[in-house]
Design a protein around this motif. Structure first.
Motif, PDB file in Angstrom:
ATOM      1  N   THR A 104      -0.218   8.611  -0.918  1.00 58.98           N
ATOM      2  CA  THR A 104      -0.026   8.596  -2.368  1.00 58.98           C
ATOM      3  C   THR A 104       0.183   7.178  -2.888  1.00 58.98           C
ATOM      4  N   LEU A 105       0.615   6.267  -2.012  1.00 55.13           N
ATOM      5  CA  LEU A 105       0.819   4.874  -2.391  1.00 55.13           C
ATOM      6  C   LEU A 105      -0.430   4.026  -2.205  1.00 55.13           C
ATOM      7  N   GLY A 106      -1.478   4.619  -1.624  1.00 58.78           N
ATOM      8  CA  GLY A 106      -2.708   3.884  -1.406  1.00 58.78           C
ATOM      9  C   GLY A 106      -2.974   3.660   0.068  1.00 58.78           C
ATOM     10  N   GLU A 107      -4.248   3.434   0.381  1.00 59.49           N
ATOM     11  CA  GLU A 107      -4.662   3.234   1.773  1.00 59.49           C
ATOM     12  C   GLU A 107      -3.977   2.026   2.392  1.00 59.49           C
ATOM     13  N   ALA A 108      -3.974   0.883   1.677  1.00 62.09           N
ATOM     14  CA  ALA A 108      -3.418  -0.352   2.236  1.00 62.09           C
ATOM     15  C   ALA A 108      -1.922  -0.208   2.498  1.00 62.09           C
ATOM     16  N   THR A 109      -1.219   0.399   1.563  1.00 61.01           N
ATOM     17  CA  THR A 109       0.223   0.577   1.732  1.00 61.01           C
ATOM     18  C   THR A 109       0.530   1.504   2.898  1.00 61.01           C
ATOM     19  N   ALA A 110      -0.232   2.590   3.001  1.00 59.89           N
ATOM     20  CA  ALA A 110      -0.022   3.523   4.108  1.00 59.89           C
ATOM     21  C   ALA A 110      -0.269   2.845   5.449  1.00 59.89           C
ATOM     22  N   ALA A 111      -1.315   2.016   5.528  1.00 53.69           N
ATOM     23  CA  ALA A 111      -1.595   1.299   6.771  1.00 53.69           C
ATOM     24  C   ALA A 111      -0.499   0.285   7.073  1.00 53.69           C
ATOM     25  N   SER A 112       0.034  -0.359   6.028  1.00 54.29           N
ATOM     26  CA  SER A 112       1.090  -1.353   6.251  1.00 54.29           C
ATOM     27  C   SER A 112       2.388  -0.727   6.743  1.00 54.29           C
ATOM     28  N   LEU A 113       2.561   0.576   6.497  1.00 56.63           N
ATOM     29  CA  LEU A 113       3.753   1.273   6.980  1.00 56.63           C
ATOM     30  C   LEU A 113       3.653   1.640   8.454  1.00 56.63           C
ATOM     31  N   GLY A 114       2.513   1.321   9.073  1.00 61.71           N
ATOM     32  CA  GLY A 114       2.330   1.602  10.489  1.00 61.71           C
ATOM     33  C   GLY A 114       1.886   3.013  10.788  1.00 61.71           C
ATOM     34  N   LEU A 115       1.389   3.717   9.787  1.00 55.63           N
ATOM     35  CA  LEU A 115       0.938   5.088  10.007  1.00 55.63           C
ATOM     36  C   LEU A 115      -0.444   5.087  10.653  1.00 55.63           C
ATOM     37  N   PRO A 116      -0.631   5.837  11.725  1.00 56.76           N
ATOM     38  CA  PRO A 116      -1.964   5.956  12.342  1.00 56.76           C
ATOM     39  C   PRO A 116      -2.846   6.883  11.507  1.00 56.76           C
ATOM     40  N   ARG A 133     -18.706   9.638   3.603  1.00 57.63           N
ATOM     41  CA  ARG A 133     -18.281   8.402   4.282  1.00 57.63           C
ATOM     42  C   ARG A 133     -16.805   8.130   4.044  1.00 57.63           C
ATOM     43  N   GLY A 134     -16.004   9.152   4.246  1.00 53.88           N
ATOM     44  CA  GLY A 134     -14.563   8.994   4.093  1.00 53.88           C
ATOM     45  C   GLY A 134     -14.068   9.616   2.805  1.00 53.88           C
ATOM     46  N   VAL A 135     -12.843   9.287   2.444  1.00 58.45           N
ATOM     47  CA  VAL A 135     -12.206   9.889   1.268  1.00 58.45           C
ATOM     48  C   VAL A 135     -11.916   8.861   0.183  1.00 58.45           C
ATOM     49  N   GLN A 136     -12.470   7.655   0.301  1.00 56.70           N
ATOM     50  CA  GLN A 136     -12.152   6.612  -0.663  1.00 56.70           C
ATOM     51  C   GLN A 136     -12.804   6.861  -2.017  1.00 56.70           C
ATOM     52  N   HIS A 137     -13.998   7.442  -2.036  1.00 58.73           N
ATOM     53  CA  HIS A 137     -14.738   7.636  -3.278  1.00 58.73           C
ATOM     54  C   HIS A 137     -14.684   9.111  -3.680  1.00 58.73           C
ATOM     55  N   THR A 138     -13.893   9.391  -4.713  1.00 54.51           N
ATOM     56  CA  THR A 138     -13.653  10.769  -5.108  1.00 54.51           C
ATOM     57  C   THR A 138     -14.925  11.470  -5.552  1.00 54.51           C
ATOM     58  N   LEU A 139     -15.713  10.806  -6.396  1.00 51.55           N
ATOM     59  CA  LEU A 139     -16.922  11.442  -6.910  1.00 51.55           C
ATOM     60  C   LEU A 139     -17.887  11.765  -5.775  1.00 51.55           C
ATOM     61  N   ARG A 181       4.646  12.584   6.324  1.00 55.85           N
ATOM     62  CA  ARG A 181       4.795  11.148   6.026  1.00 55.85           C
ATOM     63  C   ARG A 181       3.456  10.500   5.728  1.00 55.85           C
ATOM     64  N   ALA A 182       2.400  10.981   6.376  1.00 57.29           N
ATOM     65  CA  ALA A 182       1.068  10.444   6.098  1.00 57.29           C
ATOM     66  C   ALA A 182       0.651  10.762   4.672  1.00 57.29           C
ATOM     67  N   LEU A 183       0.924  11.989   4.222  1.00 62.32           N
ATOM     68  CA  LEU A 183       0.596  12.354   2.846  1.00 62.32           C
ATOM     69  C   LEU A 183       1.413  11.544   1.848  1.00 62.32           C
ATOM     70  N   PHE A 234      -6.661  13.895  -0.091  1.00 58.21           N
ATOM     71  CA  PHE A 234      -7.737  13.256  -0.835  1.00 58.21           C
ATOM     72  C   PHE A 234      -7.268  12.610  -2.125  1.00 58.21           C
ATOM     73  N   ARG A 235      -5.959  12.671  -2.366  1.00 58.53           N
ATOM     74  CA  ARG A 235      -5.373  12.033  -3.551  1.00 58.53           C
ATOM     75  C   ARG A 235      -6.130  12.425  -4.811  1.00 58.53           C
ATOM     76  N   ASN A 236      -6.397  13.720  -4.927  1.00 55.28           N
ATOM     77  CA  ASN A 236      -7.181  14.227  -6.049  1.00 55.28           C
ATOM     78  C   ASN A 236      -6.647  15.603  -6.421  1.00 55.28           C
ATOM     79  N   PRO A 237      -6.177  15.794  -7.657  1.00 56.05           N
ATOM     80  CA  PRO A 237      -5.620  17.094  -8.051  1.00 56.05           C
ATOM     81  C   PRO A 237      -6.650  18.212  -8.101  1.00 56.05           C
TER      82      PRO A 237
END
Length: 339
Positions: free
Chosen positions: A222-234, A144-150, A216-218, A81-84
């Motif tokens: 940490t680099l962001g959703e777009a970067t993780a998707a660009s790395l080809g991670l499902p 509705r996902g993990v994009q919005h921390t609050l 590797r997904a975690l 969740f990219r949240n400490p």
């Protein structure tokens, strides 16, 4: 990439935590109602040695295993969740696991962490796992996902409150479980036996393997959703797998020891304060740190007011909350982020 110095530091930290666990296990086996006792002296007394083997040793080992499961679960939650602040309890999984435990005690007749028969033990653990997994999935659905921390944290609070209310209704309908549930909600390792240790060890092995395979997904997240998707991670199936790991670790630990506060939150923070490493090593170190924290707290709970005993969940809440408040104060004083 982590520099070689980071790998060496992580290796030393892991070795130190394992050595500390061995020392704490020996101390835990020697802590009785009157304080520390000599293991050599108890070895010469068959009755005393039976107490060590059948009660103290499985309790100490169970405390380490439960802490390791919570530490691992906390590291996965914070990475996912990219949240400490995102430990499993904040997402409703503890309330779901507690509800599962209450249902098991009401309808299966099993006690958390008790010796019992294997079917009863599997019933408690299985229902706690289902409750934890269902609570996390419900939280994700509401958020509705993990994009919005609050939104995610608010959904977790709502799910926790609702499932806690349902658990209270189960307790009211079956008042015979009230005493067991009180021990359950305060957190205790007093009733952990060898069968509970076996279940937690199996769950820890499965969760460690799963976390390592999906590390590797975690790292990518940490680099962001777009970067993780660009790395080809499902990302979609990996998220599901990580949620299963988190729910299994939390559900099994809560089923056997009840609600232990702050271990899953503090252990990953302690590891990060010592070494920065990729998630493959970070989750393993967080597990070792969580095991050491809970085992040390369990020994202190048995020793500090001997022959009386402090609920270990109360002690971890006091110590863990104090540590996090001190860390927050220090970081804000130095102009850094809160955690």
């Amino acid at each position: 990439m982590t520099p070689p110095a980071g790998h060496r530091r992580a290796a030393w930290l892991g070795a130190g935590l394992l050595a500390l666990a061995a020392v704490l296990l020996a101390l835990g086996a020697g802590v009785g109602s009157t304080g520390f006792e000599s293991l050599a002296r108890m070895r010469s007394d068959p009755a005393a040695w039976q107490i060590v083997w059948d009660i103290r040793l499985p309790r100490s080992l169970g405390a380490w295993l439960a802490g390791a499961l919570l530490g691992l679960s906390g590291a996965v939650a914070q990475g996912l969740f990219r949240n400490p602040l995102a430990d499993p309890y904040l997402l409703g999984s503890a309330s779901g696991a507690a509800l599962g435990g209450a249902v098991a005690m009401a309808f299966v007749g099993a006690a958390p962490g008790g010796g019992g028969a294997w079917p009863a033990q599997l019933g408690v653990t299985g229902l706690a796992f289902v409750g934890a997994a269902g609570a996390v999935l419900l939280t994700l659905t509401l958020a509705r996902g993990v994009q919005h921390t609050l939104r995610l944290l608010l959904a977790g609070v709502i799910v926790g409150v609702v499932l806690g209310a349902v658990r209270d209704l189960v307790q009211l309908a079956h008042p015979r479980i009230l005493e067991s549930m009180q021990v359950f909600t305060l957190g205790s390792t007093a009733f952990v036996g060898w069968s509970a240790c076996a279940l937690m060890a199996l769950a820890l092995g499965v969760c460690m393997l799963g976390a390592a395979l999906m590390a590797r997904a975690l790292d990518g997240l940490t680099l962001g959703e777009a970067t993780a998707a660009s790395l080809g991670l499902p990302l979609a199936p990996l998220r599901i797998g990580l949620v299963v790991v988190m729910a299994l670790a939390t559900g099994v630990a809560v089923a056997q020891t009840g609600l232990i506060a702050f271990v899953g939150l503090a252990a990953p923070h302690l590891v990060r304060s010592i070494v920065r490493i990729t998630h493959a090593a970070h989750t393993a170190l967080a597990a070792c740190m969580g095991g050491a924290l809970l085992l040390a707290a369990d020994i202190l709970a048995r020793w500090v007011l001997a022959p009386q005993e402090v609920a270990v969940g109360v002690l971890t809440a006091l110590l863990g909350g104090g540590y996090l408040l001190w860390r927050m104060h220090r970081r804000t004083r130095d102009g850094g982020s809160v955690l």
